[in-house]
Design a protein around this motif. Structure first.
Motif, PDB file in Angstrom:
ATOM      1  N   LEU A   1       0.730  -7.326  14.876  1.00 23.27           N
ATOM      2  CA  LEU A   1      -0.356  -6.505  15.002  1.00 23.27           C
ATOM      3  C   LEU A   1       0.776  -5.337  14.592  1.00 23.27           C
ATOM      4  O   LEU A   1       0.105  -3.966  14.464  1.00 23.27           O
ATOM      5  N   ALA A   2       1.770  -4.854  14.878  1.00 22.84           N
ATOM      6  CA  ALA A   2       2.888  -4.223  14.251  1.00 22.84           C
ATOM      7  C   ALA A   2       2.597  -4.160  12.979  1.00 22.84           C
ATOM      8  O   ALA A   2       2.504  -2.822  12.695  1.00 22.84           O
ATOM      9  N   ASP A   3       2.873  -5.318  12.216  1.00 25.19           N
ATOM     10  CA  ASP A   3       2.992  -4.658  10.451  1.00 25.19           C
ATOM     11  C   ASP A   3       1.685  -4.034  10.543  1.00 25.19           C
ATOM     12  O   ASP A   3       1.942  -4.013   8.954  1.00 25.19           O
ATOM     13  N   GLY A   4       0.984  -4.451  10.793  1.00 25.81           N
ATOM     14  CA  GLY A   4      -0.886  -4.006  10.739  1.00 25.81           C
ATOM     15  C   GLY A   4      -0.512  -2.589  10.959  1.00 25.81           C
ATOM     16  O   GLY A   4      -1.733  -1.428  10.368  1.00 25.81           O
ATOM     17  N   ILE A   5       0.212  -2.006  11.943  1.00 22.82           N
ATOM     18  CA  ILE A   5      -0.216  -0.232  12.432  1.00 22.82           C
ATOM     19  C   ILE A   5       0.684  -0.253  11.217  1.00 22.82           C
ATOM     20  O   ILE A   5       0.649   0.339  10.732  1.00 22.82           O
ATOM     21  N   LEU A   6       1.711  -0.419  10.604  1.00 17.74           N
ATOM     22  CA  LEU A   6       1.940  -0.220  10.018  1.00 17.74           C
ATOM     23  C   LEU A   6       1.812  -0.076   7.702  1.00 17.74           C
ATOM     24  O   LEU A   6       2.398   0.668   7.347  1.00 17.74           O
ATOM     25  N   ASP A   7       1.654  -1.881   8.534  1.00 16.83           N
ATOM     26  CA  ASP A   7       0.011  -1.111   6.683  1.00 16.83           C
ATOM     27  C   ASP A   7      -0.724  -0.524   6.710  1.00 16.83           C
ATOM     28  O   ASP A   7      -0.658   0.105   5.608  1.00 16.83           O
ATOM     29  N   ALA A   8      -1.306   0.086   7.111  1.00 20.47           N
ATOM     30  CA  ALA A   8      -2.026   1.007   7.496  1.00 20.47           C
ATOM     31  C   ALA A   8      -1.563   2.505   7.104  1.00 20.47           C
ATOM     32  O   ALA A   8      -2.189   3.321   7.090  1.00 20.47           O
ATOM     33  N   ALA A   9      -0.377   2.713   8.251  1.00 24.89           N
ATOM     34  CA  ALA A   9       0.279   3.708   8.074  1.00 24.89           C
ATOM     35  C   ALA A   9       0.951   4.420   6.756  1.00 24.89           C
ATOM     36  O   ALA A   9       1.392   5.490   6.461  1.00 24.89           O
ATOM     37  N   LEU A  10       1.191   2.877   5.861  1.00 21.98           N
ATOM     38  CA  LEU A  10       1.735   3.027   5.082  1.00 21.98           C
ATOM     39  C   LEU A  10       0.391   2.995   3.839  1.00 21.98           C
ATOM     40  O   LEU A  10       1.068   3.872   2.877  1.00 21.98           O
ATOM     41  N   LEU A  11      -0.099   2.854   4.025  1.00 21.08           N
ATOM     42  CA  LEU A  11      -1.786   3.195   3.084  1.00 21.08           C
ATOM     43  C   LEU A  11      -1.619   5.016   2.874  1.00 21.08           C
ATOM     44  O   LEU A  11      -1.802   5.416   2.125  1.00 21.08           O
TER      45      LEU A  11
ATOM     46  N   GLY B   1       9.032  -9.413  18.649  1.00 19.11           N
ATOM     47  CA  GLY B   1       7.587  -8.681  18.728  1.00 19.11           C
ATOM     48  C   GLY B   1       8.014  -7.152  19.315  1.00 19.11           C
ATOM     49  O   GLY B   1       7.016  -6.449  18.532  1.00 19.11           O
ATOM     50  N   GLN B   2       8.887  -7.621  20.343  1.00 23.73           N
ATOM     51  CA  GLN B   2       9.007  -6.253  20.305  1.00 23.73           C
ATOM     52  C   GLN B   2      10.099  -4.790  19.143  1.00 23.73           C
ATOM     53  O   GLN B   2       9.534  -3.707  19.239  1.00 23.73           O
ATOM     54  N   VAL B   3      10.938  -5.875  18.923  1.00 23.47           N
ATOM     55  CA  VAL B   3      11.656  -5.190  17.470  1.00 23.47           C
ATOM     56  C   VAL B   3      10.094  -4.298  16.121  1.00 23.47           C
ATOM     57  O   VAL B   3      10.749  -3.682  16.409  1.00 23.47           O
ATOM     58  N   ALA B   4       9.541  -5.348  16.180  1.00 22.33           N
ATOM     59  CA  ALA B   4       8.125  -5.051  14.873  1.00 22.33           C
ATOM     60  C   ALA B   4       7.719  -3.693  15.492  1.00 22.33           C
ATOM     61  O   ALA B   4       7.201  -2.990  14.867  1.00 22.33           O
ATOM     62  N   VAL B   5       7.506  -3.647  16.981  1.00 21.95           N
ATOM     63  CA  VAL B   5       6.521  -2.528  17.783  1.00 21.95           C
ATOM     64  C   VAL B   5       7.188  -1.037  17.609  1.00 21.95           C
ATOM     65  O   VAL B   5       6.989  -0.233  16.969  1.00 21.95           O
TER      66      VAL B   5
END
Ligand SMILES: N[C@@H](CCC(=O)N[C@@H](CS)C(=O)NCC(=O)O)C(=O)O
Length: 202
Positions: free
Chosen positions: A98-108, A155-159
C-alpha cells in the motif's frame, strides 16, 4: 555490498531506514547515482536492467532489486525482525504494498511535472494519481492505525517513507486533511533516529 542510492528517492530511503534499524549500515557502501526514466543512470546499465534505484550489488550473487526484495533480503540477514512470520507477515507485506503504491502514484505525478514538456502535461491524469494517494491515506487512517502503532515492522517503515515523500514533493495537496490519526502517528514516527538520519536532501 554496494547500494545504488539517491538522496531523495523514497524507495532508497526504505532501505536506508532498515539499515539503520538493523544496525547494518557498516556493511553497505553507498554509490549515489542520478537517473530518470528518460536519462537512465549510467552506472546501473548492465547491473539493473530497469535502471532504477535502489539496487544492491552483492559479492556472492546477482544484484538485487527492487526495494521490497532488498529490504526482505537485508532483514533476513539481520535475523528477520521486520518481516515477522505467521499471519502478521501478510499484513506487513500488504501494508508495504500500500505504501509503495502511494509512492508509485506520487512519483508519476512528480515525473509528469518535472520531465514531461509542459504542453503535453495532462492535469486529469495527475489528479487521478492523487485520488489513489488520497484513498490509500484514508484507508491507512481508518483501518491500519492499530498495526501502525505496534512494534516496528517493514510496513511501518514503508508508510513513514511514503508520507515523508508526500511532504517533500506534494505538500501543497495536504494529505493530512481528514487523516488526523495518521498525521499524529507520522509526527512521532518521523522523529525516530532512523528517519531523522535519512531525511531527503534536495
Ligand atoms: N518499485 C521500485 C521503484 C524504484 C523507483 O522507481 N526508483 C526511482 C527513483 S525514486 C528511479 O530509479 N527512477 C528511474 C527510472 O524510473 O528510470 C522499488 O521499489 O525499488
Amino acid at each position: 555490498m554496494k547500494l545504488y542510492h539517491s538522496l531523495t528517492s523514497p524507495y532508497v530511503r526504505k532501505v536506508m531506514v532498515l539499515l539503520h534499524e538493523t544496525e547494518q549500515l557498516g556493511d553497505v557502501e553507498l554509490e549515489t547515482v542520478a537517473g530518470t526514466p528518460v536519462a537512465p543512470a549510467a552506472p546501473l546499465i548492465g547491473k539493473a536492467p530497469l535502471t532504477k534505484v535502489p539496487a544492491l550489488e552483492r559479492p556472492d550473487g546477482p544484484t538485487l532489486f527492487d526495494s521490497r526484495v532488498i529490504c526482505a533480503f537485508l532483514d533476513d540477514r539481520a535475523g528477520g525482525r521486520l518481516y515477522p512470520e505467521g499471519a502478521r507477515r501478510w499484513d506487513v507485506l500488504t501494508l508495504e504494498a500500500l505504501a509503495d503504491g502511494i509512492l508509485d502514484a506520487a512519483l508519476l505525478m512528480t515525473y509528469e511535472s518535472r520531465l514531461r514538456p509542459e504542453d503535453k502535461q495532462w492535469d486529469e491524469w495527475v489528479d487521478s494519481q492523487w485520488v489513489k494517494v488520497e484513498r490509500a491515506c484514508a484507508v491507512l487512517n481508518q483501518r491500519w492505525m492499530a498495526h501502525l502503532s505496534s512494534p516496528l515492522d517493514m510496513g511501518q517503515v514503508a508508510v513513514g517513507c511514503a508520507l515523508g515523500y508526500l511532504d517533500l514533493r506534494h505538500d501543497a495537496r495536504g494529505w493530512r486533511k481528514g487523516n488526523d490519526a495518521l498525521a499524529t502517528w507520522f509526527a512521532e514516527f518521523d522523529a525516530r533516529p532512523s528517519m531523522v538520519a535519512t531525511r531527503p536532501v534536495t
